[in-house]
Enzyme design. Sequence first.
Site, PDB file in Angstrom:
ATOM      1  N   GLY C 205      23.511  -5.820   4.252  1.00  0.00           N
ATOM      2  CA  GLY C 205      24.604  -5.572   5.179  1.00  0.00           C
ATOM      3  C   GLY C 205      25.087  -4.139   5.155  1.00  0.00           C
ATOM      4  O   GLY C 205      24.377  -3.238   4.728  1.00  0.00           O
ATOM      5  N   LEU C 231      19.252 -10.810   8.772  1.00  0.00           N
ATOM      6  CA  LEU C 231      19.535  -9.397   8.487  1.00  0.00           C
ATOM      7  C   LEU C 231      19.147  -9.008   7.054  1.00  0.00           C
ATOM      8  O   LEU C 231      19.535  -9.677   6.095  1.00  0.00           O
ATOM      9  CB  LEU C 231      21.037  -9.140   8.695  1.00  0.00           C
ATOM     10  CG  LEU C 231      21.493  -7.681   8.526  1.00  0.00           C
ATOM     11  CD1 LEU C 231      20.886  -6.796   9.599  1.00  0.00           C
ATOM     12  CD2 LEU C 231      23.017  -7.597   8.539  1.00  0.00           C
ATOM     13  N   ASP C 232      18.401  -7.923   6.922  1.00  0.00           N
ATOM     14  CA  ASP C 232      18.035  -7.356   5.614  1.00  0.00           C
ATOM     15  C   ASP C 232      17.373  -8.384   4.706  1.00  0.00           C
ATOM     16  O   ASP C 232      17.589  -8.402   3.492  1.00  0.00           O
ATOM     17  CB  ASP C 232      19.274  -6.765   4.903  1.00  0.00           C
ATOM     18  CG  ASP C 232      19.916  -5.654   5.721  1.00  0.00           C
ATOM     19  OD1 ASP C 232      19.185  -4.997   6.480  1.00  0.00           O
ATOM     20  OD2 ASP C 232      21.136  -5.466   5.609  1.00  0.00           O
ATOM     21  N   ASP C 233      16.563  -9.259   5.294  1.00  0.00           N
ATOM     22  CA  ASP C 233      16.009 -10.339   4.484  1.00  0.00           C
ATOM     23  C   ASP C 233      14.508 -10.530   4.709  1.00  0.00           C
ATOM     24  O   ASP C 233      13.924 -11.481   4.227  1.00  0.00           O
ATOM     25  CB  ASP C 233      16.771 -11.643   4.805  1.00  0.00           C
ATOM     26  CG  ASP C 233      16.491 -12.710   3.772  1.00  0.00           C
ATOM     27  OD1 ASP C 233      16.451 -12.370   2.582  1.00  0.00           O
ATOM     28  OD2 ASP C 233      16.285 -13.873   4.163  1.00  0.00           O
TER      29      ASP C 233
END
Lengths: 288, 288, 288, 288
Positions: C205, C231-233
């Site tokens: 995040g 997100l960001d995964d």
Amino acid sequence: MDASSPNEAVILLHCPDQPGIVARVANCLDKIGGNILDAVQHTDFESGTFLQRLHVSWPQHDSDEQVVRDAFTALKRDLNLNWRLQWSHTPRRVAIFVSREDHCLHDLLLLRRDGDLHCKISLIISNHADLEDVAKRFGVPYHHVPMEFPGDPDGEAEQLTLLKEHNIDLVVLARYMQVLSARFIAAYESRIINIHHSFLPAFAGGSPYRQAHEKGVKLIGATAHFATAALDDGPIIEQGVTRVSHRDSVHDMVRKGRDIERTVLARAVRWYLQDRVIVHKGRAVVFE
Amino acid sequence: MDASSPNEAVILLHCPDQPGIVARVANCLDKIGGNILDAVQHTDFESGTFLQRLHVSWPQHDSDEQVVRDAFTALKRDLNLNWRLQWSHTPRRVAIFVSREDHCLHDLLLLRRDGDLHCKISLIISNHADLEDVAKRFGVPYHHVPMEFPGDPDGEAEQLTLLKEHNIDLVVLARYMQVLSARFIAAYESRIINIHHSFLPAFAGGSPYRQAHEKGVKLIGATAHFATAALDDGPIIEQGVTRVSHRDSVHDMVRKGRDIERTVLARAVRWYLQDRVIVHKGRAVVFE
Amino acid sequence: MDASSPNEAVILLHCPDQPGIVARVANCLDKIGGNILDAVQHTDFESGTFLQRLHVSWPQHDSDEQVVRDAFTALKRDLNLNWRLQWSHTPRRVAIFVSREDHCLHDLLLLRRDGDLHCKISLIISNHADLEDVAKRFGVPYHHVPMEFPGDPDGEAEQLTLLKEHNIDLVVLARYMQVLSARFIAAYESRIINIHHSFLPAFAGGSPYRQAHEKGVKLIGATAHFATAALDDGPIIEQGVTRVSHRDSVHDMVRKGRDIERTVLARAVRWYLQDRVIVHKGRAVVFE
Amino acid sequence: MDASSPNEAVILLHCPDQPGIVARVANCLDKIGGNILDAVQHTDFESGTFLQRLHVSWPQHDSDEQVVRDAFTALKRDLNLNWRLQWSHTPRRVAIFVSREDHCLHDLLLLRRDGDLHCKISLIISNHADLEDVAKRFGVPYHHVPMEFPGDPDGEAEQLTLLKEHNIDLVVLARYMQVLSARFIAAYESRIINIHHSFLPAFAGGSPYRQAHEKGVKLIGATAHFATAALDDGPIIEQGVTRVSHRDSVHDMVRKGRDIERTVLARAVRWYLQDRVIVHKGRAVVFE
């Protein structure tokens, strides 16, 4: 933290070790209204030397250069002190020497542009014309000074004239592939930072990546050091390494090495500009 | 450098920031014959706090505890000072908690034997009997305290009794695989160092290497931190990482992780024993 | 080694594991005149999957695309094979997305210029106008596509049109500070590489350096990963870390982080362009 | 992954490079029922040499040594092949040489005990009596062989007799502080692994940490290499470094160096025992 406020200065000092130095220096500053924002010290027991870096502010009034100088002159007498003061409102003037490779040059110019190097990059000097356009983009004067051979006295005379005209405080050899003469180096003693593309003292001299490849090392490195008359042998400021294997050709090592070279050189230059580096007994004490 | 001479001490202090603290503390020590061997400081601008570590010797005469205490009590009043003094002639008393894995235990015992940890390892406590012979070889008392469940009050009561009997200053959880109760942790606040086998805050809780494997990370790590009531969430003292790839099974990660765990834990314990660690606003300031 | 000679290709394949795959694939290539310059493989025992990267040349004659396709189609049937072939004479077409920070962009452009990224950088897309001059210097078309809000369908439609017009193979988010919609990501599944400025899964995040500073970690990192709807995964391709301490402000972390971000992103992009990356079961297998 | 199942073997081979080797080797194994679990290769373009490591299993029946030997003898003729086969059911027999420091010894013994080194540690030989109790704890025979001077022929004769009696495959010099004679080394060519406490080729010879301190380097290292007649100059298997500063005394470097020495040596020994190391043209190719 960069020392960049108007009333701030960094003082670097060293003297023979004896009890009470910290208190005397602190008192001296306190009496003239100086507040110690940061202090770090080192005692070299082998040589019996005390070394200190002081980041000082004058919060209540403008600092008066002469008052500081008088106070430290008295201290100098009593403690046999070597000291140097650098006001944060007068950024140092830097000359960058390059040849054909521009990765270190780019890095320094970008860092300066982003406010991460506290200096003015006054000029770029090169023995080649190649990188003039890079200099132009960043608005830095570029001087092409051809060198007929290493230490060419005509070329070096022209370089030294340029450095004097621009009142240069620090020379950064950012992959400048010409050996400087002892005379040139003496003129800027402890004020020339070179990046050598090996983990010194291994692989001094030419073609260090080729040497590393032939030796079959598993890590390659880079070393930022002060230039001295002895080639690749001056006080080391910073070093870094990265992993290689049998799969890496000399070309791969050159590529991988660039990341280390620019990072190591940038750190060394930043620390110098923040007055974190003292040369003592042939070694660099770095108050990171 | 370990503070191990008879007339030496380390003083850790913190107080609201204001001009002149360095000079006042240095003067205070100078007046009572203390010589500052090393001083390092940090100003936390967010909270307006000044923190300092002083390594002091009394070269000309034996230091008198009461004289030091009186001097600092006056300073405490003026500067609203928190301070702590640790004489080097009284090594701290350490208890090591283990379960079944012994790589961290071995490392701490060997470091202590080689004079590289300034402490007395007074006892080893385990919820298993397995490692008794390791303790024996190094001549350290071993107490097997079975835990029926995490935080078992009977077990913890026995552990706390042992710690009190041995006047323990520091508890090291060297891969102790039992969660301690909030009550236990409160009794040794900021005096329990745990090694967690992940790069916190990633992979808190159980089976961190399995979590790391499932996530497909390219680096695994270890974190030494003070234990707090919140699991794996206390102030971080030290961290390290090592490279992994898709070729590494969970078992390989466990093996590679051991080297990082023991190194990171040993550094954190050494720094604590050298009084280099201050907990401030939930974070550990480490004067390496 | 870059796969850049005219008669060379990289084949990435995966299939259910069974004895004899290596021999069958090698034979298949041998029969059609292909010589294996390099082969590396991995067996994922959990899922029973065999994965392989083959760097192949056709030394004696020009390789015929159709012959290779026919041979592998037969193999595909027998072994239930997924495979992909990339000729070295057709460099991939890359679009770089940026916002205001240019350290990653500069790095990619310099690497491409020096021949160290095997691709054509076809265009740069930004939600800001700031970096147009950087693009110009390197002769790459720059498109300013303002985004009213994250996932703005008008902006994304314009972006997707540009990507299609330029036949883009790979999108690199080089510090592009806008969240992409799931729809956009689905259109380029496993073909969007993002650099996140933390050691994921820690600090996903926004403002990861601020999060890291608040947590008091001793290492900060960067993660290059495929963008997914979460997100960001997405699958992690590469990670790196660098050391920080209590002395580093958030600003210092941002500065130190830049070196890691650009290095990690450049490695991930190079490996992708060398066909060293296979996404399998949500993780990236990287044949470095 | 350790090669430890009964029907598994690792084959290391090298030969002049030519098209089709991978296919021919794979076919050869396929015909005799061998399944390639893992294969990794390298082509040394300078010398025109192909090198490969194959991890093979015979899943359907017991592997017959003679069948394998016959198959590879035919291949050897055709490809001018050098090859070596190591069954996983016959762990190698290792002798560890030590002097007075035991950190590397401890590490190797613990790794062996935990099943992380695939070997039998048959005996420990020392020129001092000090570490006999360590050997005893782990149940390994300890032989004190005093050396009057470096290369003492009486001492070396006794050592060589012991090695022969125990059918030793690998000698590990785990901080053995005696130079071995060229004759001794020739008897175990490419089968003696030494750990040198510096980042070779820097600081070969005695007192490397003292040399490093005098030079003022910012990183210290350790190097695991095969012993050759030239001191500290054999093929490098693995290297590692750790950070130092002006604050580190020689004693601090010795302490910090221990962690690197044991880790680097353990990695080199593990890779050798997993048959991941080929010496070629004076360099070690390591298939990590």
